[in-house]
Motif scaffolding. Structure first.
Motif: not given
Length: 85
Positions: A38-48, A50-60
């Motif tokens: 987990v890189e950040s959790w801001d405004g109901g959006v979680i940024t994860v 991944r091991r390959d370096g890609s970032a995924v934003e997920v709505e809580e």
């Protein structure tokens, strides 16, 4: 992530920096899993991240289940130690 047949959402904003597994609902039904830090959790959006370096934003609101998972064990370099005579 299942407890007695029920999906459980266990991560919180305090888990920023920890490795997690997040199960999200897909728009057409079904689920997908994301594993990373987990890189950040801001405004109901979680940024994860991944091991390959890609970032995924997920709505809580799309999180069906989540949990903290152990860190990836370090990779062993090479083979066994060299033999000595």
């Amino acid at each position: 992530m299942h407890m007695g047949g029920r999906l459980v959402h266990r991560i919180t904003p305090e888990d920023v920096g920890r490795r997690v597994s997040v199960r999200t609902t897909l728009p057409g039904g079904g689920f997908t899993d994301i594993v990373g830090v987990v890189e950040s959790w801001d405004g109901g959006v979680i940024t994860v991240r991944r091991r390959d370096g890609s970032a995924v934003e997920v709505e809580e609101s799309a999180v069906a289940a989540s949990r903290v998972v152990p860190p990836v064990p370090p990779r062993r370099r090479g083979g066994p130690p060299p033999r000595t005579a």
